[in-house]
Design a protein around this motif. Structure first.
Motif, PDB file in Angstrom:
ATOM      1  N   CYS A   1      -9.788 -46.108 -39.682  1.00 22.35           N
ATOM      2  CA  CYS A   1      -8.614 -45.534 -39.034  1.00 22.35           C
ATOM      3  C   CYS A   1      -8.643 -45.685 -37.526  1.00 22.35           C
ATOM      4  CB  CYS A   1      -8.476 -44.054 -39.397  1.00 22.35           C
ATOM      5  SG  CYS A   1      -7.991 -43.839 -41.088  1.00 22.35           S
ATOM      6  N   LEU A   2      -9.676 -46.303 -37.036  1.00 27.16           N
ATOM      7  CA  LEU A   2      -9.785 -46.443 -35.593  1.00 27.16           C
ATOM      8  C   LEU A   2      -8.587 -47.187 -34.979  1.00 27.16           C
ATOM      9  CD1 LEU A   2     -11.788 -45.342 -33.685  1.00 27.16           C
ATOM     10  CD2 LEU A   2     -13.049 -47.473 -33.757  1.00 27.16           C
ATOM     11  N   PRO A   3      -8.151 -48.297 -35.566  1.00 23.83           N
ATOM     12  CA  PRO A   3      -6.974 -48.961 -34.996  1.00 23.83           C
ATOM     13  C   PRO A   3      -5.762 -48.048 -34.944  1.00 23.83           C
ATOM     14  CG  PRO A   3      -8.047 -50.408 -36.551  1.00 23.83           C
ATOM     15  CD  PRO A   3      -8.733 -49.074 -36.652  1.00 23.83           C
ATOM     16  N   ALA A   4      -5.596 -47.270 -35.976  1.00 22.47           N
ATOM     17  CA  ALA A   4      -4.453 -46.364 -35.981  1.00 22.47           C
ATOM     18  C   ALA A   4      -4.563 -45.376 -34.831  1.00 22.47           C
ATOM     19  CB  ALA A   4      -4.371 -45.620 -37.310  1.00 22.47           C
ATOM     20  N   PHE A   5      -5.745 -44.880 -34.685  1.00 22.86           N
ATOM     21  CA  PHE A   5      -5.964 -43.966 -33.572  1.00 22.86           C
ATOM     22  C   PHE A   5      -5.674 -44.656 -32.246  1.00 22.86           C
ATOM     23  CE2 PHE A   5      -8.901 -42.614 -30.241  1.00 22.86           C
ATOM     24  CZ  PHE A   5      -8.451 -41.320 -30.061  1.00 22.86           C
ATOM     25  N   ASN A   6      -6.112 -45.891 -32.159  1.00 24.13           N
ATOM     26  CA  ASN A   6      -5.912 -46.632 -30.919  1.00 24.13           C
ATOM     27  C   ASN A   6      -4.436 -46.853 -30.630  1.00 24.13           C
ATOM     28  OD1 ASN A   6      -7.111 -47.791 -28.692  1.00 24.13           O
ATOM     29  ND2 ASN A   6      -6.767 -49.844 -29.522  1.00 24.13           N
ATOM     30  N   VAL A   7      -3.672 -47.061 -31.672  1.00 24.64           N
ATOM     31  CA  VAL A   7      -2.235 -47.228 -31.462  1.00 24.64           C
ATOM     32  C   VAL A   7      -1.672 -45.996 -30.788  1.00 24.64           C
ATOM     33  CG1 VAL A   7      -0.030 -47.331 -32.651  1.00 24.64           C
ATOM     34  CG2 VAL A   7      -1.858 -48.864 -33.321  1.00 24.64           C
ATOM     35  N   LEU A   8      -2.042 -44.845 -31.320  1.00 21.61           N
ATOM     36  CA  LEU A   8      -1.551 -43.612 -30.723  1.00 21.61           C
ATOM     37  C   LEU A   8      -2.011 -43.509 -29.272  1.00 21.61           C
ATOM     38  CD1 LEU A   8      -2.147 -41.085 -33.630  1.00 21.61           C
ATOM     39  CD2 LEU A   8      -0.037 -42.248 -32.957  1.00 21.61           C
ATOM     40  N   LYS A   9      -3.234 -43.850 -29.095  1.00 24.37           N
ATOM     41  CA  LYS A   9      -3.796 -43.753 -27.751  1.00 24.37           C
ATOM     42  C   LYS A   9      -3.052 -44.655 -26.778  1.00 24.37           C
ATOM     43  CE  LYS A   9      -8.164 -44.543 -25.421  1.00 24.37           C
ATOM     44  NZ  LYS A   9      -9.559 -44.943 -25.622  1.00 24.37           N
ATOM     45  N   LEU A  10      -2.771 -45.858 -27.232  1.00 22.18           N
ATOM     46  CA  LEU A  10      -2.091 -46.797 -26.345  1.00 22.18           C
ATOM     47  C   LEU A  10      -0.682 -46.336 -26.022  1.00 22.18           C
ATOM     48  CD1 LEU A  10      -3.254 -50.270 -27.646  1.00 22.18           C
ATOM     49  CD2 LEU A  10      -3.906 -49.107 -25.558  1.00 22.18           C
ATOM     50  N   ILE A  11      -0.028 -45.768 -27.013  1.00 30.47           N
ATOM     51  CA  ILE A  11       1.324 -45.271 -26.741  1.00 30.47           C
ATOM     52  C   ILE A  11       1.263 -44.194 -25.668  1.00 30.47           C
ATOM     53  CG2 ILE A  11       3.250 -43.978 -27.703  1.00 30.47           C
ATOM     54  CD1 ILE A  11       2.737 -45.390 -30.344  1.00 30.47           C
ATOM     55  N   GLY A  12       0.339 -43.286 -25.894  1.00 33.31           N
ATOM     56  CA  GLY A  12       0.203 -42.211 -24.915  1.00 33.31           C
ATOM     57  C   GLY A  12      -0.136 -42.757 -23.544  1.00 33.31           C
ATOM     58  N   LEU A  13      -1.014 -43.720 -23.540  1.00 37.15           N
ATOM     59  CA  LEU A  13      -1.436 -44.298 -22.284  1.00 37.15           C
ATOM     60  C   LEU A  13      -0.260 -44.961 -21.574  1.00 37.15           C
ATOM     61  CD1 LEU A  13      -4.113 -44.527 -20.839  1.00 37.15           C
ATOM     62  CD2 LEU A  13      -4.338 -46.821 -21.774  1.00 37.15           C
ATOM     63  N   MET A  14       0.519 -45.646 -22.370  1.00 41.66           N
ATOM     64  CA  MET A  14       1.670 -46.334 -21.792  1.00 41.66           C
ATOM     65  C   MET A  14       2.569 -45.361 -21.057  1.00 41.66           C
ATOM     66  SD  MET A  14       2.963 -49.397 -21.902  1.00 41.66           S
ATOM     67  CE  MET A  14       4.413 -50.103 -21.217  1.00 41.66           C
ATOM     68  N   TYR A  15       2.899 -44.301 -21.723  1.00 40.03           N
ATOM     69  CA  TYR A  15       3.831 -43.357 -21.105  1.00 40.03           C
ATOM     70  C   TYR A  15       3.201 -42.676 -19.916  1.00 40.03           C
ATOM     71  CZ  TYR A  15       7.306 -44.025 -24.657  1.00 40.03           C
ATOM     72  OH  TYR A  15       8.267 -44.581 -25.430  1.00 40.03           O
ATOM     73  N   LEU A  16       1.975 -42.270 -20.129  1.00 41.09           N
ATOM     74  CA  LEU A  16       1.320 -41.549 -19.048  1.00 41.09           C
ATOM     75  C   LEU A  16       1.156 -42.442 -17.819  1.00 41.09           C
ATOM     76  CD1 LEU A  16       0.062 -38.758 -18.648  1.00 41.09           C
ATOM     77  CD2 LEU A  16      -2.148 -39.822 -19.064  1.00 41.09           C
ATOM     78  N   ARG A  17       0.691 -43.633 -18.067  1.00 40.70           N
ATOM     79  CA  ARG A  17       0.451 -44.547 -16.962  1.00 40.70           C
ATOM     80  C   ARG A  17       1.730 -44.875 -16.221  1.00 40.70           C
ATOM     81  NH1 ARG A  17      -3.473 -44.795 -14.020  1.00 40.70           N
ATOM     82  NH2 ARG A  17      -5.465 -45.243 -14.956  1.00 40.70           N
ATOM     83  N   SER A  18       2.713 -45.231 -16.994  1.00 40.70           N
ATOM     84  CA  SER A  18       3.946 -45.637 -16.330  1.00 40.70           C
ATOM     85  C   SER A  18       4.539 -44.461 -15.554  1.00 40.70           C
ATOM     86  CB  SER A  18       4.943 -46.186 -17.337  1.00 40.70           C
ATOM     87  OG  SER A  18       5.174 -45.243 -18.338  1.00 40.70           O
ATOM     88  N   TRP A  19       4.413 -43.293 -16.152  1.00 45.29           N
ATOM     89  CA  TRP A  19       4.923 -42.126 -15.426  1.00 45.29           C
ATOM     90  C   TRP A  19       4.133 -41.927 -14.144  1.00 45.29           C
ATOM     91  CZ3 TRP A  19       1.820 -37.741 -14.684  1.00 45.29           C
ATOM     92  CH2 TRP A  19       2.474 -36.684 -14.029  1.00 45.29           C
TER      93      TRP A  19
END
Lengths: 192, 1047
Positions: free
Chosen positions: B514-532
């Motif tokens: 499930c690590l990739p799945a977790f990573n997907v979530l992480k990347l989404i969060g990162l995207m928003y956080l970073r861009s913000w």
């Protein structure tokens, strides 16, 4: 490629409109409705001046101030120049013919050469048939909203002339300009 | 019609043109257009549809708007990070789908439910603490016994009704994750390099394009316009920076020493950080062994330290990089490389620690196995390994075995035996699942990394930004511009962080599906956080630079990372025995045995044999060799292609510069031309005079033959000259006759007779006239000086005189009808002349305007005065001439004349030779220099001249020789007489009519012959001129050859 912008959707929408309006010059008879569409636009800018009936070919001109407030031009840094270079009297007031002319050139269906010709006109601020340094500076300032420093501007101007000036006269003639433009990959896509 | 659109005309003009065009089209085309119209409409519709679809697709490109906005404000460099992030996100989605669909879902749906087997139940001792935050934090408890980790998956070969082979699928998916990542990475890299190759060539106009092609004319809303303007500023700044970097003068010694220092510093810090990590890992392992209860800090010590180092070290590197003074892009690369090394160090120390642990775990396992095989408890352990259902006695036995073995094993060690045994005693059999342990560690690492990222974003960017923004007013120095400032977006670190993160995912994916799945979530969060964070708290980098378009460097790092992460996983899979008590591969010697087992059991035997053959060294070694050869071959091809590519690019470059040079030269030449125009007339006049002198000289030798006839002969001669020689002087003279006749007639004598007189003559001159008419342009200039006043009229007359031309045509056709063969012979001749003349005239006309005056002033100022009287005189003289002449009669006897012509023509070979004698006459005149006196005589003499002509006919060979002799002469000839000559010829030309008309039959021949004759001196004169005009010379020589062949 620093090209497309955040106004992505907006842009597309507008290009739709322009596409609708444009075809006047190319296929007059077939797409007369587009012509009338365009006329509608023209009319609505100044309903009391422009007659609905254009069969008698009345001599009506709209002042620049009205035209540059069209949504298509409103945000364009060169809007005044655009309108000026399309107006027959050079003052910026457009007759309906000029108006149609403008749209046909700005449309994406207009051929590249034609666009190049008018682009040259637009960038040639002092209408001396050359793009000289003063023109370049004006262009830059309009484009960047005067955010660049003076040194940067002079540097850019020098570079531009150095790059594109083929005959070494220190300014860009139309041949230079066209040569340069013709090699630009996204000229057609983004310019006009 | 469609062309009209391309014209930069105003609309009104276009409309008019279009209306005309349409009328024509309507007339000829009819109904065809209608289908055309439908087609056009269809194409239009299709276009619109495509556009709509494109718009629709764009909506689904995730974060497109966001990235564009960032790009416009922060430049392409920062945007490249986000694009990279998005791309990784895409990869992770695919990985998630792969693992989710083939491993996790089947297990959830068809596998044994939770609690059904030992591997799927939480041990009793742990149940109490299973929901503690502490346990969950360390991914124990319920989380440990879930689909998250390897240990949960059942070892049944087939599950569900359909018989899904979960273990096989697990293995294959694990490998496919790597394979897919490799393929997609390589593909992307290839594509990028293609793109960069394709776009590398048009770097010539960077500034121009940034300036003229920058604005997007379709932008309509103010926000977009603003960001576009910002983007343009950025792009221009980028370009400026590039330019400055190119110019930067380098103090080599200083920079090199600085760079060396910097590298030493970097190496030191790298070594330090790696040592720290190693130390921490070591300590934690010791602690784990020695201590029963670990505190929270002790448990997470490693990951915290690692994260801290990865946070701090890059900043240090950045400081160091400032010393080096590289181009920002190079700096970025160095930075990236260094940080990558750091990360790798971290990761590898971690991996080594992990493997250490795994080693110890699997050693115990293998010990158990050994024990089992040797000892009396073998039965029990066998049962254990087979069933996987561990009963308590079994465990008990096992544990005992453990202890004893452990004792044996660790006897040599000074470590306390007790602790060791206690440690192992506290472990459950399920805990022996090292795969789960690795998965846990990875997931933990990932989570901690995420937390640290968020924290650092909040702390370093957000709060700093807040502080700076709101405290700067009440602070003693300017916070915004001095110390804390606003944060900048550090591309290198962030990109590497992504790479590192992805590496962890790859490493752990096999053990924690499930690590990739977790990573997907992480990347989404990162995207928003970073861009913000970027948009709100960061300021653009002061030096905005263009990200390399391909971003292949990022990808290369990622590839490297993938490789390095794959290694330990593969190593673990290949080296260690899977845990006995958990996971899909429990009970097997090696994890990959599942494949061979499946092949053996479930495939036909022939397939099995084939596989064994294929995997035998006999096949594998040659295959490997072949692969190497292939690689080498492709490599060499790539190298050669690169070479040619470079060559071509260089060629283009040189061509471009050459083009530039050429254009410059042309421009210079143009300018010089203008200057030279003043000089050239002199030159030309020289030539002219030379030519004229040629005339005068040639005759001289035979000068004595027929002196008196000078006027007549001269006139004709000049005519002929003009025919054969498109050169300026003669031509001008030729025109004269045409010109002068009307004017003369109007001004001096009643003209009607003249035109009528001309008619017969036209027969002979047909060939000539077209050329004359066309030449008139060039003549403008020539004639002007001489007759400045009437000049314009003259030329007009030439052109407009309809009678004249008509006559030509008519006669021409007549002649054709009558004596076709003969005339045909002449015709091509004439046309050729005509062509030559045209060329000539064009050149001439270019130069003409400026020349005129000078010429006039210099040479003619004196002469003109002389000329005029002469002209007048001659006209006077001539008109009677014409009256006398036999023309009128011939006018009526057209037929006769034609016949005569025939006669003459047939004699032509001979007549050619005759010409020379003819030319001889003139020479005599020139010697005289003054024709004035002889003019009056000319009339009288012309009959006798005719006789002389006849005489000449009889001795052709002689003449030939003469001609040859004549060649060199012109060149040598001194120019002393030039002026006189010219004036003479001019004046003579006027008398052409008078002279030529009467001659009639003989005249025709005469002209033709002289044609050829004239050419010689002409070419001679040409030679002198050659320097300036080669082409003309060539064209001249051609006709002369023609004539010869005619002869």
């Amino acid at each position: 490629m620093p090209s497309e912008q955040a106004g992505f959707f907006v842009k597309r929408k507008i290009s739709h409109k322009i596409q609708l309006y444009n075809v006047y010059s190319s296929t007059y008879s077939l797409l007369r409705d587009q012509n009338t569409l365009l006329h509608g636009r023209y009319h609505e800018m100044a309903p009391n001046v422009v007659p609905m009936d254009y069969t008698k070919d009345p001599d009506v001109k709209l002042p620049m101030q009205l035209i540059i407030n069209m949504p298509e031009l409103k945000e364009n840094p060169f809007k005044e120049r655009i309108v000026e270079s399309f107006s027959e009297d050079g003052e910026g007031s457009l007759s309906f013919n000029d108006f149609v002319d403008m749209f046909s050139v700005l449309s994406e269906m207009a051929p590249r050469e034609l666009k190049a010709i008018y682009a040259f006109k637009i960038y040639d601020f002092n209408t001396d048939n050359f793009i000289c340094k003063a023109d370049l500076e004006k262009t830059l300032n309009k484009l960047t909203r005067e955010e660049l420093t003076a040194e940067e501007i002079t540097l850019v101007c020098e570079k531009v002339i150095e790059e594109a000036d083929m005959d070494g006269d220190g300014k860009l003639g139309f041949a230079d300009f066209e040569n340069m433009i013709s090699k630009a990959p996204d000229f057609l896509r983004y310019y006009f | 019609m469609s062309n009209i659109r391309c014209r930069p005309w105003p609309m009104r003009q276009k409309l008019r043109a279009l209306r005309q065009a349409k009328e024509i089209v309507l007339k000829y085309e009819g109904r065809l257009t209608r289908t055309r119209g439908y087609q056009a409409a269809g194409a239009e519709l299709w276009k619109k549809f495509i556009r709509l679809a494109y718009n629709f697709v764009v909506i689904f490109i995730p974060w497109e708007m966001r990235i564009k906005k960032i790009e416009s404000h922060f430049g392409s460099g920062v945007a490249s990070y986000f694009i990279f992030l998005r791309w990784l996100f895409g990869i992770n989605i695919v990985l998630t789908i792969m693992t989710g669909a083939f491993v996790v879902l089947p297990e959830l749906l068809a596998g044994a439910p939770f609690g059904s087997t030992v591997s799927k139940t939480i041990p009793k001792e742990n149940i109490a603490s299973a929901q503690d935050l502490d346990t969950i934090w360390s991914l124990g408890g319920y989380l440990q016994y879930s689909v998250l980790f390897y240990g949960y998956y059942g070892r049944d070969r087939k599950i569900g009704k359909a018989g899904y082979r979960l273990p096989l699928a697990y293995f294959l998916v694990g490998m496919a994750v790597f394979a897919y990542s490799f393929i997609i990475l390589l593909k992307k890299m290839a594509k990028n390099s293609r793109m960069s190759l394709a776009s590398a060539s048009d770097e010539n106009y960077t500034f121009c394009w940034r300036l003229f092609c920058a604005w997007d004319y379709l932008i309509g809303n103010p926000e977009a316009a603003e960001s576009k303007a910002a983007a343009i500023v950025n792009s221009i700044r980028e370009a400026i920076l590039e330019e400055q970097e190119k110019k930067k003068s380098k103090n080599l010694a200083v920079t090199i020493s600085l760079r060396i220092i910097a590298n030493i510093l970097v190496l030191l810090s790298l070594a330090g950080s790696i040592y720290i990590i190693y130390f921490v890992v070591d300590r934690s392992q010791r602690l784990e062994r020695t201590k029963k209860e670990l505190t929270l800090w002790e448990k997470n010590e490693v990951s915290v330290v690692v994260s801290l180092i990865t946070m701090i070290a890059p900043s240090a590197f950045e400081l160091v990089a400032a010393l080096e003074m590289y181009h920002p892009r190079t700096t970025l690369r160095f930075q990236l490389a260094r940080v990558l090394v750091l990360y790798l160090g971290n990761l590898y120390s971690l991996i080594i620690a992990l493997l250490d642990k795994v080693d110890s775990m699997s050693v115990t396992d293998s010990d158990v196995n050994n024990n089992a095989s040797n000892s009396t408890i073998s039965l029990a352990t066998n049962a254990l390994s087979k069933d996987g259902n561990l009963t308590i006695p079994n465990v008990q036995i096992k544990r005992n075995g453990f202890v004893t073995l452990e004792e044996h094993r660790t006897q040599g060690l000074t470590d306390s035996l007790v602790n060791q045994t206690i440690y192992f005693n506290t472990q459950n059999p399920q805990d022996q699942c090292w795969e789960t342990y690795v998965g846990q560690e990875m997931l933990k690492l990932s989570i901690i990394d995420m937390i640290f990222t968020v924290a650092s974003i909040l702390l370093i960017d957000f709060f700093r930004g807040l502080c700076v923004r709101y405290l700067s007013d009440c602070w003693c120095w300017d916070l915004e511009s001095k110390f804390p400032e606003y944060g900048e977006f550090k591309i290198a670190e962030n990109v590497l962080h992504l790479v590192y993160n992805q590496g962890m995912i790859w490493m752990g994916a096999f053990f924690s599906p499930c690590l990739p799945a977790f990573n997907v979530l992480k990347l989404i969060g990162l995207m928003y956080l970073r861009s913000w964070a970027v948009l709100t708290c960061n300021v653009p980098h002061q030096q905005v630079f263009r990200a390399s378009r391909s971003n292949n460097f990022y990808l290369a790092m990622l590839l490297f990372m993938l490789f390095l992460c794959m290694l330990p996983t593969i190593f673990a899979i290949a080296r260690y025995k899977p845990s006995l008590s958990c996971g899909p591969f429990s009970g097997q010697e090696k994890i990959y045995d599942i494949v061979s087992e499946t092949i053996q059991n479930d495939f036909p035997t022939w397939f099995n044999t084939v596989i064994t053959y294929i995997s035998s060294p006999v096949v594998v070694l040659p295959a490997l060799l072949l692969l190497f050869m292939l690689i080498y071959y492709l490599q060499s091809i790539a190298r050669s292609l690169k070479f040619t590519n470079n060559q071509l690019r260089m060629k283009i470059q040189t061509e471009r510069t050459e083009d530039k040079k050429k254009v410059v030269q042309m421009a210079v030449a143009r300018i010089q031309n203008l200057d030279a125009n003043d000089k050239r007339p002199e030159q030309e006049t020289d030539i002219i005079s030379q030519e004229s002198s040629v005339w005068s000289s040639t005759p001289r030798k035979n000068g004595s033959v027929l002196n008196f006839e000078s006027p007549v002969s001269k006139g004709t001669r000049i005519q002929t000259i003009s025919q054969s020689v498109p050169q300026a002087v003669p031509t001008s003279d030729v025109v004269r006759p045409a010109n002068t006749t009307p004017t003369a007639s109007t001004s001096l004598t009643p003209a009607p007779s003249v035109s009528s007189v001309q008619k017969p003559r036209n027969d002979h001159i047909t060939n000539r006239y077209p050329s004359v008419v066309h030449r008139s342009a060039s003549e403008l200039c020539k004639t002007k000086p001489y007759t400045p006043v009437t000049f314009k009229k003259h030329t007009e007359d030439v052109h407009s005189d309809p009678l004249f031309r008509k006559a030509i045509r008519q006669v021409n056709s007549d002649a054709l009808g009558a004596g076709a063969p003969v005339f045909l012979g002449c015709r091509p001749y004439a046309t050729r002349y005509f062509l030559v003349n045209e060329n000539e005239s064009r050149k001439k006309s270019l130069r003409s305007t400026s020349r005129l005056q000078r010429h006039f002033r210099k040479e003619e100022s004196g002469d003109i005065i002389e000329l005029y009287p002469r002209h007048i005189r001659r006209y006077v003289v001539r008109t009677p001439h014409q009256m006398y002449s036999p023309h009128p009669s011939e006018d009526e006897e057209d037929e006769e004349e034609l016949e005569k012509e025939f006669m003459n023509r047939s004699h032509r070979p001979r007549s050619l030779s005759d010409l020379h004698p003819a030319s001889r006459f003139y020479i005599g005149d020139h010697a005289d220099g003054h024709i004035l006196m002889s003019k009056d005589l000319g009339r009288v003499h012309y009959k006798s001249w005719d006789d002389g002509f006849e005489q000449d006919l009889d001795r052709p060979p002689y003449a030939y020789k003469k001609v040859h002799l004549n060649y060199p002469e012109p060149r040598v000839k001194p120019k002393s007489k030039q002026k006189l000559e010219q004036s003479l010829t001019e004046s003579d030309s006027i008398s052409i009519e008078s002279s030529s008309d009467p001659q009639n039959s003989s005249n025709d021949q005469y002209i033709q012959v002289i044609h050829t004759k004239d050419k010689y001196p002409k070419t001679g004169g040409k030679v002198t001129k050659k320097k300036s005009k080669n082409s003309v010379d060539l064209s001249m020589s051609e006709p002369s050859e023609l004539v010869c062949s005619n002869v």
